[in-house]
Design a protein around this motif. Structure first.
Motif, PDB file in Angstrom:
ATOM      1  N   PHE A 168       1.088  -1.396  -0.173  1.00 32.64           N
ATOM      2  CA  PHE A 168      -0.125  -0.059   0.066  1.00 32.64           C
ATOM      3  C   PHE A 168       0.773   0.970  -0.067  1.00 32.64           C
ATOM      4  O   PHE A 168       0.794   2.105  -0.295  1.00 32.64           O
ATOM      5  N   VAL A 169       1.935   1.054   1.349  1.00 33.35           N
ATOM      6  CA  VAL A 169       2.671   2.211   1.055  1.00 33.35           C
ATOM      7  C   VAL A 169       3.862   2.652  -0.487  1.00 33.35           C
ATOM      8  O   VAL A 169       3.607   3.891  -1.366  1.00 33.35           O
ATOM      9  N   GLN A 170       4.054   1.393  -0.752  1.00 38.58           N
ATOM     10  CA  GLN A 170       4.508   1.814  -2.223  1.00 38.58           C
ATOM     11  C   GLN A 170       3.860   2.739  -3.287  1.00 38.58           C
ATOM     12  O   GLN A 170       4.008   2.486  -3.635  1.00 38.58           O
ATOM     13  N   ARG A 171       2.687   1.734  -3.375  1.00 36.60           N
ATOM     14  CA  ARG A 171       2.005   2.374  -4.178  1.00 36.60           C
ATOM     15  C   ARG A 171       1.637   3.321  -4.421  1.00 36.60           C
ATOM     16  O   ARG A 171       1.841   4.091  -5.336  1.00 36.60           O
ATOM     17  N   ILE A 172       1.404   3.812  -3.084  1.00 36.92           N
ATOM     18  CA  ILE A 172       1.251   5.196  -2.920  1.00 36.92           C
ATOM     19  C   ILE A 172       2.898   6.366  -3.347  1.00 36.92           C
ATOM     20  O   ILE A 172       2.374   7.674  -4.371  1.00 36.92           O
ATOM     21  N   ASN A 173       3.513   5.982  -3.194  1.00 42.06           N
ATOM     22  CA  ASN A 173       5.005   6.476  -3.297  1.00 42.06           C
ATOM     23  C   ASN A 173       4.384   7.054  -5.027  1.00 42.06           C
ATOM     24  O   ASN A 173       5.533   7.405  -6.014  1.00 42.06           O
ATOM     25  N   GLU A 174       4.681   5.551  -5.049  1.00 43.41           N
ATOM     26  CA  GLU A 174       4.424   5.369  -6.699  1.00 43.41           C
ATOM     27  C   GLU A 174       3.455   6.667  -7.346  1.00 43.41           C
ATOM     28  O   GLU A 174       4.142   6.468  -8.646  1.00 43.41           O
ATOM     29  N   LEU A 175       2.293   6.196  -7.874  1.00 43.20           N
ATOM     30  CA  LEU A 175       1.333   7.250  -7.921  1.00 43.20           C
ATOM     31  C   LEU A 175       2.208   9.075  -7.885  1.00 43.20           C
ATOM     32  O   LEU A 175       1.956   9.486  -8.514  1.00 43.20           O
ATOM     33  N   LEU A 176       2.799   8.602  -6.356  1.00 45.20           N
ATOM     34  CA  LEU A 176       2.872  10.340  -6.636  1.00 45.20           C
ATOM     35  C   LEU A 176       4.138  10.620  -7.276  1.00 45.20           C
ATOM     36  O   LEU A 176       4.304  11.668  -8.246  1.00 45.20           O
ATOM     37  N   ALA A 177       5.308   9.847  -8.021  1.00 48.25           N
ATOM     38  CA  ALA A 177       6.209  10.606  -7.932  1.00 48.25           C
ATOM     39  C   ALA A 177       5.842  10.428 -10.015  1.00 48.25           C
ATOM     40  O   ALA A 177       6.342  10.804 -10.218  1.00 48.25           O
ATOM     41  N   ARG A 178       4.871   9.427 -10.048  1.00 45.74           N
ATOM     42  CA  ARG A 178       5.032   9.611 -11.331  1.00 45.74           C
ATOM     43  C   ARG A 178       3.871  10.700 -11.869  1.00 45.74           C
ATOM     44  O   ARG A 178       3.991  11.256 -13.222  1.00 45.74           O
ATOM     45  N   GLN A 179       3.054  11.054 -10.923  1.00 47.47           N
ATOM     46  CA  GLN A 179       2.221  12.178 -11.443  1.00 47.47           C
ATOM     47  C   GLN A 179       0.733  11.476 -12.698  1.00 47.47           C
ATOM     48  O   GLN A 179       0.745  12.987 -13.333  1.00 47.47           O
ATOM     49  N   GLU A 180       0.248  10.277 -12.379  1.00 50.53           N
ATOM     50  CA  GLU A 180      -0.715  10.335 -13.669  1.00 50.53           C
ATOM     51  C   GLU A 180      -2.064   9.435 -13.500  1.00 50.53           C
ATOM     52  O   GLU A 180      -2.243   9.076 -11.801  1.00 50.53           O
ATOM     53  N   ILE A 181      -2.850   9.945 -14.015  1.00 53.11           N
ATOM     54  CA  ILE A 181      -3.948   9.290 -13.658  1.00 53.11           C
ATOM     55  C   ILE A 181      -4.612   8.107 -13.611  1.00 53.11           C
ATOM     56  O   ILE A 181      -4.033   7.016 -14.467  1.00 53.11           O
ATOM     57  N   MET A 182      -4.937   7.655 -12.613  1.00 58.40           N
ATOM     58  CA  MET A 182      -4.904   5.753 -11.784  1.00 58.40           C
ATOM     59  C   MET A 182      -6.241   5.744 -11.474  1.00 58.40           C
ATOM     60  O   MET A 182      -6.512   6.776 -10.349  1.00 58.40           O
ATOM     61  N   ILE A 183      -7.303   5.191 -12.394  1.00 60.11           N
ATOM     62  CA  ILE A 183      -8.818   5.163 -11.517  1.00 60.11           C
ATOM     63  C   ILE A 183      -8.685   3.670 -11.312  1.00 60.11           C
ATOM     64  O   ILE A 183      -7.853   2.305 -12.184  1.00 60.11           O
ATOM     65  N   ASN A 184     -10.117   2.844 -10.522  1.00 63.42           N
ATOM     66  CA  ASN A 184     -10.440   1.474 -10.068  1.00 63.42           C
ATOM     67  C   ASN A 184      -8.785   1.172 -10.133  1.00 63.42           C
ATOM     68  O   ASN A 184      -9.110  -0.050 -10.055  1.00 63.42           O
ATOM     69  N   GLU A 185      -8.467   1.188  -9.055  1.00 57.43           N
ATOM     70  CA  GLU A 185      -7.527   0.013  -7.981  1.00 57.43           C
ATOM     71  C   GLU A 185      -7.869   0.127  -7.159  1.00 57.43           C
ATOM     72  O   GLU A 185      -8.415   0.654  -6.289  1.00 57.43           O
ATOM     73  N   GLU A 186      -8.090  -1.543  -7.327  1.00 56.98           N
ATOM     74  CA  GLU A 186      -8.438  -2.190  -6.010  1.00 56.98           C
ATOM     75  C   GLU A 186      -7.970  -2.787  -4.752  1.00 56.98           C
ATOM     76  O   GLU A 186      -6.464  -2.879  -4.997  1.00 56.98           O
ATOM     77  N   LEU A 187      -8.689  -2.543  -4.104  1.00 56.91           N
ATOM     78  CA  LEU A 187      -7.474  -2.417  -2.191  1.00 56.91           C
ATOM     79  C   LEU A 187      -8.214  -2.873  -1.743  1.00 56.91           C
ATOM     80  O   LEU A 187      -9.596  -3.407  -1.400  1.00 56.91           O
ATOM     81  N   HIS A 188      -7.220  -3.950  -0.678  1.00 59.16           N
ATOM     82  CA  HIS A 188      -8.422  -5.273  -0.459  1.00 59.16           C
ATOM     83  C   HIS A 188      -7.849  -4.580   1.251  1.00 59.16           C
ATOM     84  O   HIS A 188      -5.897  -5.024   1.805  1.00 59.16           O
ATOM     85  N   MET A 189      -9.048  -4.165   2.492  1.00 60.49           N
ATOM     86  CA  MET A 189      -8.667  -4.549   3.695  1.00 60.49           C
ATOM     87  C   MET A 189      -8.637  -5.656   4.625  1.00 60.49           C
ATOM     88  O   MET A 189      -8.997  -6.394   4.306  1.00 60.49           O
ATOM     89  N   ALA A 190      -7.194  -5.281   5.298  1.00 52.76           N
ATOM     90  CA  ALA A 190      -7.401  -6.089   6.402  1.00 52.76           C
ATOM     91  C   ALA A 190      -8.571  -6.501   7.075  1.00 52.76           C
ATOM     92  O   ALA A 190      -9.463  -7.473   7.615  1.00 52.76           O
ATOM     93  N   ASP A 191      -9.710  -5.613   7.477  1.00 55.25           N
ATOM     94  CA  ASP A 191     -11.057  -6.262   8.063  1.00 55.25           C
ATOM     95  C   ASP A 191     -11.610  -6.903   6.850  1.00 55.25           C
ATOM     96  O   ASP A 191     -13.435  -7.336   7.234  1.00 55.25           O
ATOM     97  N   GLY A 192     -11.630  -6.800   5.498  1.00 58.77           N
ATOM     98  CA  GLY A 192     -12.075  -8.366   4.627  1.00 58.77           C
ATOM     99  C   GLY A 192     -13.022  -7.268   3.693  1.00 58.77           C
ATOM    100  O   GLY A 192     -13.435  -6.888   2.956  1.00 58.77           O
ATOM    101  N   ARG A 193     -12.981  -5.764   3.752  1.00 58.96           N
ATOM    102  CA  ARG A 193     -13.798  -4.601   2.697  1.00 58.96           C
ATOM    103  C   ARG A 193     -13.018  -4.321   1.484  1.00 58.96           C
ATOM    104  O   ARG A 193     -11.495  -5.021   2.100  1.00 58.96           O
ATOM    105  N   ILE A 194     -13.222  -4.261   0.666  1.00 61.44           N
ATOM    106  CA  ILE A 194     -12.840  -4.281  -1.255  1.00 61.44           C
ATOM    107  C   ILE A 194     -13.224  -2.287  -1.147  1.00 61.44           C
ATOM    108  O   ILE A 194     -13.764  -2.209  -1.147  1.00 61.44           O
ATOM    109  N   LEU A 195     -11.424  -1.791  -1.339  1.00 62.13           N
ATOM    110  CA  LEU A 195     -12.452  -0.044  -1.734  1.00 62.13           C
ATOM    111  C   LEU A 195     -11.659  -0.272  -3.353  1.00 62.13           C
ATOM    112  O   LEU A 195     -10.902  -1.187  -3.011  1.00 62.13           O
TER     113      LEU A 195
END
Length: 953
Positions: A252-279
């Motif tokens: 999660f941390v690595q992906r945020i840093n990567e997005l901030l560095a690239r500064q390109e639009i990204m949509i509908n990326e799927e994230l799995h939460m520890a409590d079972g939720r999907i964001l």
């Protein structure tokens, strides 16, 4: 006196006062003169100064005027009390007012009312606080009534500490205000939208400080603060602080840093939460004039959608597996029949890879040319939004063909518009091969059946013909007063012939039943009379045996009933004959009981109980089977084993039931129940009474057409016995010759004869000019098959007698036709043969459809005449144009209308027309079928009209 003194003193005082006032006035006049002189001198000096400075002032004012007029802003002056004292010409360009229309008016007159108090307070404060310069903006009315926004800078003009006037420079800022208002509206809307969006939103600037955040973002990440309290907070460490909420924190941390560095639009990326939720996350960088100004994060809880998608995916996988295992091949095509998707099983079935099929026209790739019309018809149905199912051949990649059942259904988009179709294909090649083998087997079986049928017909003729002569001659010999020994021989001969006749009749009856060619004829009859006649027949037969035959009839059974009395008589004869055969002594009881009544239908139970040898329990199930006998080796009575099998089927054919109970050595009871309808019709004569000859028959004249010498002898012996004149013709050709020579009252016509058979002879007599075109013709046939009976009617015969026939049967037929026709003693003039028109209406079909509802029947028939019948006029034009698709569709549409009004024969022909037009269109063949339909349609229409009139009356 005293009063006079007082008056004098008063006058003196007034004189002195007047003198003093005059002196003062003289002094004031002098002073005024002196002041006037001084003012005159000052005016003279001032005039001189004005003349000297006037030129300079005019020059300065001119420069000032030019400066004011060159400025594009409005310049005006107002007095401390708020009245315009000056305004430059620009005001007319901006507001539409001339200077004269402005000067002298109070400034508030131009200001929009809701801003007047605010502006007055502004000027009041400025004057009181002695502010030299201020800025303000406000809306004013233009001369045309429109509103313009003014932005102005105001300065105070003072003299010796007093405000003399206010000078303002004003600019039209209407467009600027509108732009700022639109910007504020947009910002407000955006802020409101983000705040209330059903997704968590976080907006950061280029330094990762929070600019905007909504409450849902806080809720998603369990942030305990209100959203507005987060504005301005540094988010550079937020990923580390919240990574524990995710199933893979470091990713999660690595992906945020990567997005901030690239500064390109990204949509509908799927994230799995520890409590079972999907964001689901979106990252949108913000750029202004090419400069990075921050970014937007958007998070949405898509747990339910994810689970639903997973469920659908698993369901699709499951059903895909099921369909593959079910050997179903699926393809999806668009409206142009272009393949959009091909599933694995279909590709395997046709020998292609999916990439080879995508974009191909399915019908061009798979469809043999001879199936093009079938496919086009089904495709047109599918485009209408209906599912279809049909069989065609398809060509595989290797050129081989397979047979498939295609089930097609339209595919619709979310707006309900048809965008394509899905075809489900099931390979039935093996089934088709089996069908071909079965068809071949059926053809062989049909040939065998026809051979059997021909065999039965031939046997019927070849055996019955001599048997007829044997029985007939036996009857004649009984009339010759034989001696005792001769009588005994004749009795044995008669018994043997009767037994042989019974065997042949059973075989033929079973053949007719199995072929479904037994007809149940319903007509009124005397049930009690039939039972008593049957009892009397068997009483005569049992006259010298120790067996009593009793008949018991329910008192409620009376009057006439509608039913097949001939079939009932055969059933009774078979069962009672069976009881008589297996009963050495004792009794046979015949019982008729009314079981129940249902409106006009009565159910009558018949029981035949005997005290014979009985049937073992283990053999009871055999007695109704063909060619089965309880004790074929041990009993003296022989037979075919068909009697009870025929009886059971005859009972069931009438809607009844037949059962049996038996005890060995004690007896047997047969019980059968049949439905009958009550009838009020009168019965003219009792068919069960044996008739004798009548003298009035001597006046008639018969033609006997028979080639067999024994049958000639038999018939001629009977006719001579009854004193009936007759002529014999040995074949059909001789019969036609006799028909031209003399008038006959009845023609008895054999069927199978040399030179010309009975059918040809009848057709010739009916369709040529002769003396006997209308004479009743009765067929003498050794065949009892139903198709033979139908053929006799088709060629114009009036009835038929099956050989071998009894004297009573022959005499009954002769008397029946002579009663219907007056005896002819003189030749009649030539007349055209009567037209035999059989009804085209299938009344049982009409009754099945509508019951006894005459109004319903009339309504349907009238609807046919007015709505459906006119459409039949289109057929000939379609045949002429060879438009087979339209012809097939029209036939398919109109075919059911014929069946609905009882024209079932025409309905069948219309089906032939539809099939031929769709599968094998040949103009000559289709024209022939249509002509046969039109020939009968006119008569059918007339019958419908007559039926309507009859039902209405």
């Amino acid at each position: 006196m005293q009063e006079i003194e007082i008056l004098k003193r008063r006058v003196e005082r007034e004189r002195k006062a007047r003198m003093e006032a005059e002196a003062i006035l003289e002094d004031k006049a002098l002073q005024l003169y002196q002041v006037n002189e001084q003012l005159r001198q000052l005016n003279e000096n001032l005039e001189q100064q004005v003349k000297e400075g006037g030129a300079k002032l005019q020059k300065s004012e001119k420069r000032y005027q030019q400066l004011i007029e060159s400025v594009q802003d409005i310049i005006y002056k107002i007095s401390p009390s708020g009245y315009f004292t000056f305004v430059n010409p620009v005001v007319e360009q901006r507001l539409g007012y001339s200077a004269d229309e402005i000067i002298g008016r109070h400034f508030t007159e131009l200001v929009v009312p809701e801003y007047r108090e605010q502006l007055v307070n502004f000027y009041w404060e400025m004057v009181n606080s002695q502010k030299e310069s201020t800025y303000n903006d406000f809306p004013v009315y233009k001369k045309n009534g429109e509103i313009a926004w003014i932005g102005q800078t105001v300065r105070l003009i003072e003299s010796e500490g007093n405000v003399m006037e206010l000078v303002a420079v004003a600019r039209d800022i209407t467009e600027q205000v509108a732009t700022e208002d639109a910007l504020r509206t947009t910002q407000t809307r955006l802020s409101t939208l983000i705040t209330n969006l059903q997704k968590g939103v976080l907006v950061e600037d280029e330094n990762r400080r929070i600019i905007l955040v909504n409450q849902l973002f806080c809720d998603l990440f369990a942030i305990p603060l209100k959203a507005e309290l987060l504005i301005g907070i540094d988010c550079s460490q937020s990923a580390e602080q919240s990574k524990h909420l995710f199933s893979n924190p470091e990713e999660f941390v690595q992906r945020i840093n990567e997005l901030l560095a690239r500064q390109e639009i990204m949509i509908n990326e799927e994230l799995h939460m520890a409590d079972g939720r999907i964001l689901e996350r979106d990252y949108v960088p913000i750029f202004l004039e090419g400069q990075y100004r921050g970014h937007l994060w958007k998070y949405a809880d898509v747990t339910e959608q994810y689970l639903a998608r997973e469920s659908i995916r698993k369901s699709e996988e499951k059903y895909r597996g099921i369909m593959n295992n079910m050997e179903l091949g699926l393809i999806e095509v668009d409206l142009e029949d272009r393949i959009c998707k091909a599933y694995d099983r279909f590709c395997e079935m046709m020998g292609y890879a999916e990439e080879e099929l995508i974009g191909q026209i399915a019908s061009d790739l798979f469809l043999p040319e001879e199936f093009r019309n079938v496919f086009n018809e089904q495709q047109s149905i599918r485009i209408e939004g209906r599912a279809t199912s049909y069989e065609i051949q398809m060509v595989k990649k290797d050129g081989s063909r397979i047979w498939v059942i295609v089930s097609g259904a339209p595919i619709m988009d979310e707006y309900g518009e048809i965008v394509g179709s899905m075809g489900i294909h099931y390979d039935i090649s093996a089934r088709k091969l089996l069908e071909q083998e079965l068809a071949l087997a059926k053809e062989v079986a049909e040939e065998a059946r026809q051979a059997e049928k021909q065999f039965l017909a031939n046997m019927s003729h070849e055996i019955r013909t001599p048997l007829n002569a044997i029985i007939g001659m036996t009857h004649l010999l009984f009339d010759t007063r034989p001696n005792k020994q001769q009588y005994e021989y004749l009795d044995i001969l008669k018994s043997s012939a009767d037994f042989l006749h019974s065997l042949i009749s059973d075989l033929l009856d079973m053949a007719k039943i199995e072929a479904g060619r037994i007809e149940v004829q319903s007509h009124p009859f005397d049930l009690v009379g039939l039972l008593r006649t049957t009892q009397r027949v068997f009483q005569i037969k049992l006259e010298n045996r120790p067996i009593e035959l009793d008949l018991m009839i329910d008192g409620r059974i009376a009057g006439n009933y509608m039913g097949d009395d001939v079939m009932l008589n055969q059933i009774l004869l078979n069962i009672i004959g069976n009881a008589e055969k297996f009963t050495e002594e004792g009794t046979i009881e015949i019982t008729a009981k009314l079981k129940k009544e249902d409106n006009d239908t009565v159910w009558i139970e018949f029981k035949i109980a005997d005290t014979g040898i009985g049937i073992p329990k283990e053999k009871l199930e055999l007695i109704f089977q063909k060619f089965k006998q309880v004790n074929p080796q041990g009993h003296k009575h022989k037979g075919t084993g068909l009697g009870l099998a025929i009886t059971k089927q005859l009972v069931e054919l009438q809607g009844g039931t037949l059962t049996v109970k038996s005890e060995e050595n004690e007896g047997t009871t047969f019980t059968f129940t049949l439905p009958f309808q009550k009838s009020d019709a009168e019965i003219v004569k009792n068919d069960y009474e044996i008739e004798e000859g009548s003298s009035n028959l001597e006046k008639c004249n018969l033609l006997v057409v028979e080639d067999n010498i024994m049958n000639q002898r038999y018939i001629s012996g009977l006719l001579n016995k009854w004193n009936i004149p007759f002529t014999i013709a040995i074949d059909g050709r001789k019969a036609v010759e006799q028909a031209h020579k003399q008038q006959f009252d009845i023609i008895l016509m054999d069927i199978q004869m040399p030179n010309m058979d009975g059918y040809e002879a009848t057709l010739t007599i009916r369709n040529t000019t002769n003396l006997n075109q209308k004479t009743p013709i009765v067929a003498l046939t050794a065949s009892a098959m139903l198709d033979q009976k139908n053929k006799t009617k088709a060629v114009g015969m009036d009835d038929f007698i099956t050989k071998p026939f009894t004297p009573t049967q022959l005499l009954s037929v002769i008397k029946r036709f002579l009663k219907a026709e007056s005896l002819k003693t003189e030749p009649v003039q030539d007349e055209a043969p009567p037209a035999k028109v059989e009804s085209l209406l299938n009344y049982p079909r009409i009754k099945d459809l509508y019951g006894d509802d005459t109004e319903y029947i009339v309504d349907m028939m009238e609807t046919f005449l007015t709505d459906a019948l006119p459409d039949f006029a289109e057929f000939q034009g379609l045949i002429n144009a060879q438009d087979w698709v339209a012809l097939s569709k029209l036939a398919h549409r109109l075919k059911p209308t014929l069946g609905m009004v009882g024209l079932t024969d025409l309905e069948e022909k219309m089906g032939q027309l539809e099939t031929r037009a769709r599968n094998n269109p040949q103009p000559e063949s289709l024209q022939l079928i249509w002509s046969s339909i039109t020939d009968k349609l006119e008569n059918g229409t007339k019958e419908i009209q007559q039926e309507i009139e009859k039902l209405k009356s």
